[in-house]
Design a protein around this motif. Structure first.
Motif, PDB file in Angstrom:
ATOM      1  N   ASP A   1      15.427 -32.102   3.295  1.00 36.65           N
ATOM      2  CA  ASP A   1      15.800 -33.486   2.969  1.00 36.65           C
ATOM      3  C   ASP A   1      15.064 -33.975   1.726  1.00 36.65           C
ATOM      4  O   ASP A   1      15.652 -34.620   0.855  1.00 36.65           O
ATOM      5  CB  ASP A   1      15.485 -34.408   4.149  1.00 36.65           C
ATOM      6  CG  ASP A   1      16.427 -34.200   5.329  1.00 36.65           C
ATOM      7  OD1 ASP A   1      17.481 -33.555   5.134  1.00 36.65           O
ATOM      8  OD2 ASP A   1      16.102 -34.667   6.439  1.00 36.65           O
ATOM      9  N   ARG A   2      13.794 -33.664   1.616  1.00 38.45           N
ATOM     10  CA  ARG A   2      13.014 -34.091   0.455  1.00 38.45           C
ATOM     11  C   ARG A   2      13.493 -33.428  -0.823  1.00 38.45           C
ATOM     12  O   ARG A   2      13.579 -34.053  -1.879  1.00 38.45           O
ATOM     13  CB  ARG A   2      11.525 -33.807   0.699  1.00 38.45           C
ATOM     14  CG  ARG A   2      10.875 -34.798   1.669  1.00 38.45           C
ATOM     15  CD  ARG A   2       9.611 -34.232   2.300  1.00 38.45           C
ATOM     16  NE  ARG A   2       8.896 -35.245   3.070  1.00 38.45           N
ATOM     17  CZ  ARG A   2       9.279 -35.668   4.269  1.00 38.45           C
ATOM     18  NH1 ARG A   2      10.385 -35.160   4.839  1.00 38.45           N
ATOM     19  NH2 ARG A   2       8.571 -36.587   4.914  1.00 38.45           N
TER      20      ARG A   2
ATOM     21  N   ARG B   1      16.775 -34.924  -2.387  1.00 41.03           N
ATOM     22  CA  ARG B   1      16.761 -36.240  -3.029  1.00 41.03           C
ATOM     23  C   ARG B   1      16.660 -36.100  -4.543  1.00 41.03           C
ATOM     24  O   ARG B   1      15.963 -35.227  -5.058  1.00 41.03           O
ATOM     25  CB  ARG B   1      15.575 -37.062  -2.509  1.00 41.03           C
ATOM     26  CG  ARG B   1      15.645 -37.363  -1.014  1.00 41.03           C
ATOM     27  CD  ARG B   1      14.337 -37.971  -0.535  1.00 41.03           C
ATOM     28  NE  ARG B   1      14.309 -38.055   0.928  1.00 41.03           N
ATOM     29  CZ  ARG B   1      13.204 -38.266   1.649  1.00 41.03           C
ATOM     30  NH1 ARG B   1      12.033 -38.402   1.018  1.00 41.03           N
ATOM     31  NH2 ARG B   1      13.266 -38.326   2.955  1.00 41.03           N
ATOM     32  N   THR B   2      17.340 -36.979  -5.245  1.00 43.40           N
ATOM     33  CA  THR B   2      17.269 -36.985  -6.708  1.00 43.40           C
ATOM     34  C   THR B   2      16.004 -37.718  -7.142  1.00 43.40           C
ATOM     35  O   THR B   2      15.855 -38.919  -6.870  1.00 43.40           O
ATOM     36  CB  THR B   2      18.490 -37.670  -7.311  1.00 43.40           C
ATOM     37  OG1 THR B   2      19.682 -36.987  -6.879  1.00 43.40           O
ATOM     38  CG2 THR B   2      18.424 -37.660  -8.834  1.00 43.40           C
ATOM     39  N   PRO B   3      15.083 -37.039  -7.798  1.00 41.46           N
ATOM     40  CA  PRO B   3      13.832 -37.699  -8.205  1.00 41.46           C
ATOM     41  C   PRO B   3      14.067 -38.661  -9.358  1.00 41.46           C
ATOM     42  O   PRO B   3      14.991 -38.490 -10.153  1.00 41.46           O
ATOM     43  CB  PRO B   3      12.935 -36.530  -8.621  1.00 41.46           C
ATOM     44  CG  PRO B   3      13.889 -35.452  -9.028  1.00 41.46           C
ATOM     45  CD  PRO B   3      15.104 -35.610  -8.156  1.00 41.46           C
ATOM     46  N   ASN B   4      13.215 -39.669  -9.455  1.00 37.12           N
ATOM     47  CA  ASN B   4      13.323 -40.656 -10.529  1.00 37.12           C
ATOM     48  C   ASN B   4      12.615 -40.236 -11.805  1.00 37.12           C
ATOM     49  O   ASN B   4      12.824 -40.833 -12.862  1.00 37.12           O
ATOM     50  CB  ASN B   4      12.743 -41.997 -10.056  1.00 37.12           C
ATOM     51  CG  ASN B   4      13.546 -42.594  -8.918  1.00 37.12           C
ATOM     52  OD1 ASN B   4      14.780 -42.569  -8.951  1.00 37.12           O
ATOM     53  ND2 ASN B   4      12.866 -43.116  -7.903  1.00 37.12           N
TER      54      ASN B   4
END
Length: 244
Positions: free
Chosen positions: A93-94, A97-100
């Protein structure tokens, strides 16, 4: 504050996501993260005994990545190094995620859960490994694909869990064919008679290497032995098999 996994670069994140994605399709269980010299070893289960009375081997895959783990929890340490088990699903799941930012992409807050799984209770030795043969990746691919097809054909059709498990066990406990052995060491006894080649691991080792993406046509894997264990090392990772 949760433990943090810091990756060396964006490519490591992509490689880790691919590796764990493959492992998660086999077993949605736990991921062992172990600090080792130069990085972090990622351990995943591939095959394990369903119970005390089954003959299924314990087969785990290991991939090393350039990374480090930070933790302030004493329970996360074995000696002076972090060695923890986290939920596979939480890690996937981590990673999905699309990082910023690039910095956020390289620092992953690890799940706080620490599940307990029996396969982590037995650990191969760190030293004492003896190389015994080189194995053909092409033959291992063939063994794995044949076994997958056999299990799919025989265990399909709504069989009960016990019968399906028996079929899988029978398929993956068969020894690898002798043709997989590309090169055996030249060993002679004191009387100059050649010693017979050592036994090969079960076919489950080929399944693990294939499913985790360790096999590449034309390459070889280095088979080594230590008391109670086999290890097959490939450029992409290692498969460890506990001898029963």
């Amino acid at each position: 504050m949760p433990a943090m996994l810091t990756l060396a670069n964006p490519q490591v994140r992509e490689d880790l996501a691919t590796f764990l994605g493959r492992a998660g399709r086999i077993e949605d269980s736990g991921l062992r993260l172990q600090e080792v010299p130069g990085g972090v070893a990622c351990w995943v289960p591939v095959l394990r005994p369903a119970g005390l009375l089954t003959d299924s081997p314990l087969v785990v895959g290991v991939r090393g990545i350039p990374a480090r783990i930070e933790s302030t929890e004493a329970d996360d340490f074995v000696g002076d190094r972090v060695d923890i088990l986290v939920p596979m699903r939480g890690m996937l799941d981590r990673l999905a995620r699309t990082p910023n930012s690039e910095q956020e992409a390289l620092r992953l807050a690890l799940p706080v859960e620490r599940p307990h799984e029996s396969w982590t209770g037995v650990t191969p030795p760190l030293s004492g490994w003896q190389p015994t043969a080189e194995l053909s990746s092409d033959i291992l691919i063939h063994v794995a694909e044949d076994g997958i097809a056999e299990v799919g054909e025989r265990a399909g059709g709504g069989l009960g869990q016990l019968l399906a498990e028996e079929i899988r066990t029978n398929t993956w406990t068969r020894a690898l064919p002798e043709m997989a052995r590309k090169k055996a060491p030249s060993i002679t006894s004191p009387s100059d008679h050649a010693i017979a080649p050592t036994p090969l691991p079960p076919a489950g080792a080929a399944f693990a290497a294939h499913a985790l993406g360790f096999l590449k046509s034309g390459e070889t894997g280095q088979l080594s032995e230590a008391p109670g264990w086999w290890r097959i090392a490939f450029p992409a990772g290692q498969v460890l098999i506990r001898r029963r």
